[in-house]
Design a protein around this motif. Structure first.
Motif, short mmCIF file in Angstrom:
data_model
loop_
_atom_site.label_atom_id
_atom_site.label_comp_id
_atom_site.label_asym_id
_atom_site.label_seq_id
_atom_site.Cartn_x
_atom_site.Cartn_y
_atom_site.Cartn_z
N CYS A 290 0.86 -1.19 0.00
CA CYS A 290 0.00 0.00 0.00
C CYS A 290 0.89 1.23 0.00
O CYS A 290 1.90 1.29 0.71
CB CYS A 290 -0.92 0.02 1.22
SG CYS A 290 -2.17 -1.31 1.22
N TRP A 291 0.51 2.21 -0.81
CA TRP A 291 1.34 3.40 -0.96
C TRP A 291 0.45 4.59 -1.28
O TRP A 291 -0.75 4.44 -1.53
CB TRP A 291 2.39 3.19 -2.05
CG TRP A 291 1.86 3.04 -3.44
CD1 TRP A 291 1.79 4.00 -4.42
CD2 TRP A 291 1.30 1.85 -4.03
NE1 TRP A 291 1.23 3.48 -5.58
CE2 TRP A 291 0.93 2.17 -5.37
CE3 TRP A 291 1.07 0.55 -3.57
CZ2 TRP A 291 0.34 1.25 -6.23
CZ3 TRP A 291 0.48 -0.38 -4.43
CH2 TRP A 291 0.14 -0.03 -5.73
N ALA A 292 1.03 5.78 -1.26
CA ALA A 292 0.30 7.01 -1.55
C ALA A 292 1.02 7.76 -2.66
O ALA A 292 2.24 7.71 -2.78
CB ALA A 292 0.19 7.88 -0.30
N THR A 293 0.24 8.47 -3.48
CA THR A 293 0.77 9.33 -4.53
C THR A 293 0.04 10.67 -4.48
O THR A 293 -0.97 10.81 -3.79
CB THR A 293 0.58 8.71 -5.93
OG1 THR A 293 -0.83 8.59 -6.20
CG2 THR A 293 1.24 7.34 -6.02
N SER A 294 0.53 11.63 -5.24
CA SER A 294 -0.12 12.94 -5.28
C SER A 294 -1.05 13.07 -6.48
O SER A 294 -1.63 14.14 -6.69
CB SER A 294 0.93 14.05 -5.32
OG SER A 294 1.74 13.94 -6.48
N LYS A 303 5.94 8.95 -4.53
CA LYS A 303 5.09 7.97 -3.83
C LYS A 303 5.67 7.74 -2.45
O LYS A 303 6.86 7.97 -2.20
CB LYS A 303 5.01 6.67 -4.62
CG LYS A 303 6.34 5.94 -4.76
CD LYS A 303 6.21 4.70 -5.62
CE LYS A 303 5.36 3.64 -4.98
NZ LYS A 303 5.37 2.37 -5.73
N VAL A 360 -3.64 13.77 -1.76
CA VAL A 360 -3.04 12.46 -1.56
C VAL A 360 -4.05 11.41 -2.03
O VAL A 360 -5.24 11.53 -1.76
CB VAL A 360 -2.68 12.22 -0.08
CG1 VAL A 360 -2.24 10.78 0.15
CG2 VAL A 360 -1.57 13.18 0.37
N ILE A 362 -4.48 7.07 -2.03
CA ILE A 362 -3.97 5.86 -1.41
C ILE A 362 -4.28 4.68 -2.33
O ILE A 362 -5.39 4.53 -2.84
CB ILE A 362 -4.58 5.64 -0.02
CG1 ILE A 362 -4.16 6.79 0.92
CG2 ILE A 362 -4.16 4.30 0.57
CD1 ILE A 362 -4.82 6.74 2.29
N HIS A 363 -3.29 3.81 -2.54
CA HIS A 363 -3.42 2.65 -3.41
C HIS A 363 -2.95 1.40 -2.67
O HIS A 363 -2.04 1.47 -1.85
CB HIS A 363 -2.58 2.81 -4.69
CG HIS A 363 -2.68 4.16 -5.31
ND1 HIS A 363 -3.66 4.51 -6.21
CD2 HIS A 363 -1.91 5.28 -5.14
CE1 HIS A 363 -3.48 5.78 -6.59
NE2 HIS A 363 -2.43 6.25 -5.95
N SER A 402 -7.72 1.75 -5.38
CA SER A 402 -7.30 3.10 -5.00
C SER A 402 -8.42 3.84 -4.29
O SER A 402 -9.60 3.57 -4.49
CB SER A 402 -6.89 3.89 -6.25
OG SER A 402 -5.87 3.24 -6.96
N SER A 403 -8.02 4.82 -3.50
CA SER A 403 -8.98 5.68 -2.82
C SER A 403 -9.28 6.88 -3.69
O SER A 403 -8.60 7.15 -4.68
CB SER A 403 -8.42 6.16 -1.48
OG SER A 403 -7.44 7.16 -1.68
N GLU A 405 -9.71 11.20 -3.60
CA GLU A 405 -8.74 12.24 -3.24
C GLU A 405 -8.91 12.71 -1.80
O GLU A 405 -10.02 12.95 -1.34
CB GLU A 405 -8.93 13.42 -4.19
CG GLU A 405 -7.98 14.57 -3.95
CD GLU A 405 -8.25 15.73 -4.89
OE1 GLU A 405 -7.40 16.61 -4.99
OE2 GLU A 405 -9.32 15.72 -5.51
#
Length: 409
Positions: A290-294, A303, A360, A362-363, A402-403, A405
């Motif tokens: 699990c990770w986050a991106t902009s 990320k 952000v 979240i994936h 993915s989430s 925003e």
């Protein structure tokens, strides 16, 4: 004001409205002589700024022991409110906002409250354009306020002429802690920027203060397969004494219409991933990464890793908290669910350490394991990666969900 804050305040100069600054019962006078080659004219100070996301009542809710006197002893309620301070019936005191004032003898006075941002601002982290050398240090600090007073010609102030006015300008900013990972950098600290001016002229002028920008929300993303998995954010809150926040949070969830979800730095973000419409109790959902991106793309950079092989990433000082889902959680098939909590952050540039975007996504990459007598589907963070039987989507790839925003306020 919350999250990343930038305030532009312009002040038209003024009479000396400060008088004595009181710390408890000991007065400290804010007056220092200033010599000018050409003495400017001084006029009554105008209303200098309006607080953001704070009502007049909220900004004046300062504890009695933390109140700092604003203005002279004879100041009236009208004069007190005109200089952005609060009046309790017998004295004028500074509010829980940023207050900029200009004194008759050519002084900047800047009073910064820790409640200016959410999470609260670290008052020790702020500094003027001219640095921390005297007289640019605070003339007084408490647990709730930092007070600066310095000549308009000092501490890196710039001088310019603007439409017949003589303008002195300075700025204040805060430092913040940055976590640097292999593929991205983040921060959870509030960042504060203040640009302020004193204008000298024979005519009084009022100037606008604050500008706010918003970002249009995208829809949440899910990748379907023969076994559908979705990621969603929980929205439940504790209202009763004694409730368990990690359990109460998952009693309700944000809908598509709720995005973008607004959060404050360090505020918990409750994430849930689960299998859709399956009743086989032998299926076990596991989170790979699990990770986050902009951006909405899970492949974009920067990320920030949240979970690695289902375990909290060790590159983050604020470890992601994995929440066990048991039968008492209220779901019919607990093995179909995974939950974890992330402290909200924002991305910063790895080189300049400047904030990038206040958004952000979240994936999570997931796998669905079929539990048998020969294969254990349980994830463990205390040993090497397990041997599992994996059920994947039709194209043979691990499912990525993915989430929507999240943005900062």
């Amino acid at each position: 004001m919350t999250g990343w804050v930038k305030v532009v305040a312009a002040v038209v100069c003024c009479t000396n409205v400060l008088g004595a600054l009181k710390w408890g019962t000991r007065p400290q006078h804010l007056t220092r002589p200033v010599t000018y080659a050409e003495q400017p004219q001084w006029w009554p100070q105008q209303v200098i700024q309006r607080p953001v996301d704070s009502t007049p009542i909220e900004k004046c809710q300062v504890k009695e022991e933390e109140r700092i006197t604003c203005g002279t002893p004879a100041i009236t309620i009208v004069q007190c409110e005109a200089i952005n301070c609060c009046f309790d019936g017998w004295r004028c005191y500074y509010a829980k906002v940023v207050t900029v004032q200009c004194s008759r003898d050519g002084q900047f006075v800047v009073v910064v409250a820790k409640d200016t941002t959410l999470p609260n601002l670290d008052l020790d982290s702020i500094s003027l354009l001219g640095g921390q050398d005297a007289p640019c240090k605070p003339v007084g600090t408490t647990t709730a306020f930092a007070v600066y007073q310095f000549p308009v010609t000092a501490c890196g102030s710039t001088l310019m002429e603007e439409s017949g006015y003589v303008v002195y300008e300075n700025s204040m900013t805060s430092s913040y802690e940055v976590g640097i990972g292999p593929r991205g950098s983040i921060t959870r600290d509030s960042h504060f920027e203040l640009l302020f001016q004193c204008k000298y002229s024979g005519t009084a002028v009022e100037v606008l203060i604050v500008e706010v920008n918003t970002v249009a929300p995208p829809a949440p993303v899910a990748v379907p397969g023969p076994i559908r998995v979705v990621l969603r954010l929980a929205s439940g809150q504790c209202y009763n004494k004694g409730c368990v926040e990690d359990l109460e949070a998952y009693t309700s969830y944000y809908s598509e219409a709720d995005y973008p979800v607004v959060k404050v730095l360090k505020e918990p973000v409750y994430v849930e991933v689960h299998i859709l419409r399956r009743t086989d109790s032998n299926l076990v959902l596991n989170l790979e990464h699990c990770w986050a991106t902009s951006t909405p793309s899970p492949l974009s950079l920067p990320k920030w890793d949240l979970l690695v092989d289902g375990c909290p990433s060790q590159d983050d000082r604020y470890l992601t908290n994995v929440i066990p889902v048991a039968g008492s959680s209220g779901v019919v098939f607990p093995t179909h669910y995974k939950r974890f909590v992330v402290k909200m952050f924002t991305f910063v540039d790895a080189h300049t350490l400047a904030p990038l975007k206040d958004r952000v996504f979240i994936h999570c990459s997931t796998e669905v394991c079929y539990a048998t007598g020969n294969h254990s589907c349980q994830q463990s963070c205390n040993r090497q990666r397990r041997d599992v039987a994996v059920v994947k989507s039709l194209d043979g790839e691990t499912t990525v969900v993915s989430s929507g925003e999240l943005i900062l306020t």
